[in-house]
Motif scaffolding. Structure first.
Motif, PDB file in Angstrom:
ATOM      1  N   ASP A   1       5.021  75.905  -5.780  1.00  0.00           N
ATOM      2  CA  ASP A   1       5.133  75.302  -6.171  1.00  0.00           C
ATOM      3  C   ASP A   1       4.876  73.727  -5.749  1.00  0.00           C
ATOM      4  O   ASP A   1       4.263  72.670  -5.926  1.00  0.00           O
ATOM      5  CB  ASP A   1       6.368  75.151  -7.260  1.00  0.00           C
ATOM      6  N   LEU A   2       5.272  73.752  -4.693  1.00  0.00           N
ATOM      7  CA  LEU A   2       5.756  71.980  -3.714  1.00  0.00           C
ATOM      8  C   LEU A   2       4.157  72.407  -3.406  1.00  0.00           C
ATOM      9  O   LEU A   2       3.761  71.010  -3.256  1.00  0.00           O
ATOM     10  CB  LEU A   2       6.503  72.350  -2.908  1.00  0.00           C
ATOM     11  N   VAL A   3       3.513  73.182  -2.370  1.00  0.00           N
ATOM     12  CA  VAL A   3       2.166  72.466  -2.011  1.00  0.00           C
ATOM     13  C   VAL A   3       1.402  72.536  -3.459  1.00  0.00           C
ATOM     14  O   VAL A   3       0.285  71.490  -3.108  1.00  0.00           O
ATOM     15  CB  VAL A   3       1.737  74.493  -1.688  1.00  0.00           C
ATOM     16  N   VAL A   4       0.944  73.460  -4.728  1.00  0.00           N
ATOM     17  CA  VAL A   4       1.056  72.624  -5.953  1.00  0.00           C
ATOM     18  C   VAL A   4       0.715  71.946  -5.804  1.00  0.00           C
ATOM     19  O   VAL A   4       0.209  70.516  -6.308  1.00  0.00           O
ATOM     20  CB  VAL A   4       0.996  73.499  -6.416  1.00  0.00           C
ATOM     21  N   ASP A   5       2.081  70.609  -5.826  1.00  0.00           N
ATOM     22  CA  ASP A   5       2.882  69.809  -6.212  1.00  0.00           C
ATOM     23  C   ASP A   5       2.276  68.737  -4.866  1.00  0.00           C
ATOM     24  O   ASP A   5       1.743  67.344  -5.267  1.00  0.00           O
ATOM     25  CB  ASP A   5       4.008  69.042  -6.452  1.00  0.00           C
ATOM     26  N   TYR A   6       2.295  69.063  -4.087  1.00  0.00           N
ATOM     27  CA  TYR A   6       1.815  68.355  -3.219  1.00  0.00           C
ATOM     28  C   TYR A   6       0.497  67.492  -3.317  1.00  0.00           C
ATOM     29  O   TYR A   6      -0.615  66.352  -3.082  1.00  0.00           O
ATOM     30  CB  TYR A   6       1.829  68.314  -1.252  1.00  0.00           C
ATOM     31  N   HIS A   7      -0.710  68.360  -3.277  1.00  0.00           N
ATOM     32  CA  HIS A   7      -2.332  68.476  -3.145  1.00  0.00           C
ATOM     33  C   HIS A   7      -2.927  67.883  -4.745  1.00  0.00           C
ATOM     34  O   HIS A   7      -3.462  66.592  -4.672  1.00  0.00           O
ATOM     35  CB  HIS A   7      -2.630  70.242  -3.855  1.00  0.00           C
ATOM     36  N   PHE A   8      -1.336  67.569  -5.827  1.00  0.00           N
ATOM     37  CA  PHE A   8      -2.686  67.653  -6.698  1.00  0.00           C
ATOM     38  C   PHE A   8      -1.814  65.803  -6.821  1.00  0.00           C
ATOM     39  O   PHE A   8      -2.132  65.298  -8.261  1.00  0.00           O
ATOM     40  CB  PHE A   8      -1.922  68.025  -8.325  1.00  0.00           C
ATOM     41  N   GLY A   9      -0.603  65.698  -6.706  1.00  0.00           N
ATOM     42  CA  GLY A   9      -0.479  64.448  -5.935  1.00  0.00           C
ATOM     43  C   GLY A   9      -1.446  63.237  -5.543  1.00  0.00           C
ATOM     44  O   GLY A   9      -1.484  62.490  -6.073  1.00  0.00           O
ATOM     45  N   SER A  10      -2.295  64.028  -4.848  1.00  0.00           N
ATOM     46  CA  SER A  10      -3.492  63.067  -3.909  1.00  0.00           C
ATOM     47  C   SER A  10      -4.299  62.868  -4.942  1.00  0.00           C
ATOM     48  O   SER A  10      -4.935  62.159  -4.844  1.00  0.00           O
ATOM     49  CB  SER A  10      -3.807  64.051  -2.940  1.00  0.00           C
ATOM     50  N   VAL A  11      -4.364  63.817  -6.142  1.00  0.00           N
ATOM     51  CA  VAL A  11      -5.886  64.314  -6.918  1.00  0.00           C
ATOM     52  C   VAL A  11      -5.378  63.053  -7.976  1.00  0.00           C
ATOM     53  O   VAL A  11      -6.318  62.327  -7.903  1.00  0.00           O
ATOM     54  CB  VAL A  11      -5.992  65.796  -7.523  1.00  0.00           C
ATOM     55  N   HIS A  12      -3.611  63.246  -8.086  1.00  0.00           N
ATOM     56  CA  HIS A  12      -3.760  62.076  -9.159  1.00  0.00           C
ATOM     57  C   HIS A  12      -3.690  61.071  -8.870  1.00  0.00           C
ATOM     58  O   HIS A  12      -3.486  59.916  -9.809  1.00  0.00           O
ATOM     59  CB  HIS A  12      -2.836  62.595  -9.904  1.00  0.00           C
TER      60      HIS A  12
END
Length: 197
Positions: free
Chosen positions: A155-166
């Motif tokens: 979950d944290l890995v996904v949030d990390y990546h999508f934080g950059s995307v957003h």
């Protein structure tokens, strides 16, 4: 009945979405009237209401159309007959490229999401969650197979990546020092490095 295309064959719904996207990006959702949208699209209010129930429906569709494309592409990467690290890297890069290709849509959505009714907000969040869960499943597949480190929860890995995307819509410029593919490659590589065992 409303015409479905104009003289050059562009479907009316696409013209309305293009006009709304441009105006929402320039002026903001709340400062754009339905009349301005239909004038920019070269159609009548009747045509707008034939395809979209309200200005709010246009706002929802601005984001939903991008998410549909991203979901289809993610599903294709996830289902490919490739090693998990290849599939995850391709999916991680693709969401960056498709977001940059639709920067106005992303910026509008994150700036104006609070204008959606609770029901529409819930629908959009459910669609986004479905995308994130599919992406997370790739991370988990690699972690369970020992290809990726499981030191950090998926979950944290996904949030990390999508934080950059957003965040892309706040800084990326097409005339900047990096192409969209270079940005996508860097962010995808960062994600893979974070998951290295």
């Amino acid at each position: 009945m409303a015409r479905t295309t104009d003289g050059d064959g562009t479907p009316v719904p696409q013209r309305l979405l293009a006009a709304a996207t441009r105006l929402f990006a320039e002026r903001g959702y709340d400062r754009t009237s339905v009349q301005e949208i239909v004038e920019a699209a070269g159609v009548t209010k009747g045509a707008l209401y034939h395809y979209f129930g309200s200005k709010e429906d246009l706002l929802q569709e601005v984001y939903a159309r991008v998410l549909r494309v991203q979901q289809e592409r993610l599903d294709a990467y996830a289902n490919a007959d490739e090693p998990i690290e290849v599939r995850l890297r391709a999916a991680a890069a693709d969401v960056v490229v498709t977001t940059i290709d639709n920067l106005d849509d992303a910026a509008i959505f994150f700036r104006s999401m609070h204008h959606l009714s609770p029901e529409k907000h819930k629908q959009v969040r459910a669609e986004r969650r479905r995308y994130h869960e599919r992406f997370r499943a790739l991370v988990e597949e690699g972690q369970q197979g020992g290809v990726f480190s499981s030191a950090t929860p998926a979950d944290l890995v996904v949030d990390y990546h999508f934080g950059s995307v957003h965040h892309l819509s706040t800084w990326y410029r097409p005339d900047g020092p990096m192409t969209k593919q270079q940005v996508a490659d860097h962010l995808a590589d960062l994600l893979l490095r974070a998951l290295r065992p």
